[in-house]
Motif scaffolding. Structure first.
Motif, mmCIF file in Angstrom:
data_model
loop_
_atom_site.group_PDB
_atom_site.id
_atom_site.type_symbol
_atom_site.label_atom_id
_atom_site.label_comp_id
_atom_site.label_asym_id
_atom_site.label_seq_id
_atom_site.Cartn_x
_atom_site.Cartn_y
_atom_site.Cartn_z
ATOM 1 N N ASN A 106 3.237 1.300 2.910
ATOM 2 C CA ASN A 106 2.053 0.440 2.941
ATOM 3 C C ASN A 106 1.656 -0.013 1.539
ATOM 4 O O ASN A 106 1.275 -1.165 1.341
ATOM 5 C CB ASN A 106 0.875 1.158 3.614
ATOM 6 C CG ASN A 106 1.044 1.241 5.113
ATOM 7 O OD1 ASN A 106 1.784 0.473 5.710
ATOM 8 N ND2 ASN A 106 0.360 2.189 5.723
ATOM 9 N N GLN A 107 1.757 0.882 0.563
ATOM 10 C CA GLN A 107 1.441 0.525 -0.819
ATOM 11 C C GLN A 107 2.420 -0.527 -1.338
ATOM 12 O O GLN A 107 2.024 -1.484 -2.006
ATOM 13 C CB GLN A 107 1.474 1.762 -1.722
ATOM 14 C CG GLN A 107 0.304 2.689 -1.522
ATOM 15 C CD GLN A 107 0.426 3.951 -2.372
ATOM 16 O OE1 GLN A 107 1.512 4.340 -2.791
ATOM 17 N NE2 GLN A 107 -0.704 4.595 -2.612
ATOM 18 N N ASN B 182 2.559 5.876 3.871
ATOM 19 C CA ASN B 182 1.614 5.459 2.848
ATOM 20 C C ASN B 182 2.328 4.739 1.703
ATOM 21 O O ASN B 182 1.835 3.739 1.187
ATOM 22 C CB ASN B 182 0.810 6.651 2.331
ATOM 23 C CG ASN B 182 -0.399 6.215 1.527
ATOM 24 O OD1 ASN B 182 -0.937 5.142 1.759
ATOM 25 N ND2 ASN B 182 -0.807 7.050 0.600
#
Length: 127
Positions: free
Chosen positions: A6-7, A3
């Protein structure tokens, strides 16, 4: 962890210039083709297909961003179409030479684009 990655990637894409995005597309295309070759060598045909398809999608994106009022855009479009066909050949006919050819060509395109970006940034510093 995924995550966070991805950010980071999402932020990087949103804050990059169009020229930097093109460089990122070239890098992604090279990465996916290389991964497809690795999958081909391991006889992971689903992985090969997935990675080559991702690379083909990137090529389509590169084509869609061309400004066709310039002659160089027509030349790049023809080259991208040719490389699409080589990648299709690699995917369908399990031709690793065609895939490697695409890696070589996209690496040259990426390196040329990167040098152009550096020259542009240096020219802006001089102003």
């Amino acid at each position: 962890m995924l995550n966070v990655q991805n950010q980071y990637l999402n932020t990087r894409v949103q804050t990059s210039s169009p020229a930097e995005l093109t460089l990122m597309l070239y890098n992604g295309c090279i990465l996916f083709i290389k991964q497809g070759i690795t999958c081909m060598e391991k006889q992971d045909f689903a992985g090969k297909h997935t990675n080559f398809t991702k690379a083909q999608n990137i090529i389509e994106e590169l084509q869609s961003t061309l400004k066709m009022e310039y002659e160089i855009s027509h030349n790049l479009n023809s080259l991208y179409t040719f490389l699409q066909s080589k990648l299709f050949e690699a995917n369908v006919k399990l031709n690793s030479e065609s895939a490697q050819y695409c890696v070589t060509m996209f690496t040259e395109l990426r390196d040329t684009w990167n040098e152009a970006l550096k020259s542009l940034k240096n020219a802006e510093k001089v102003k």
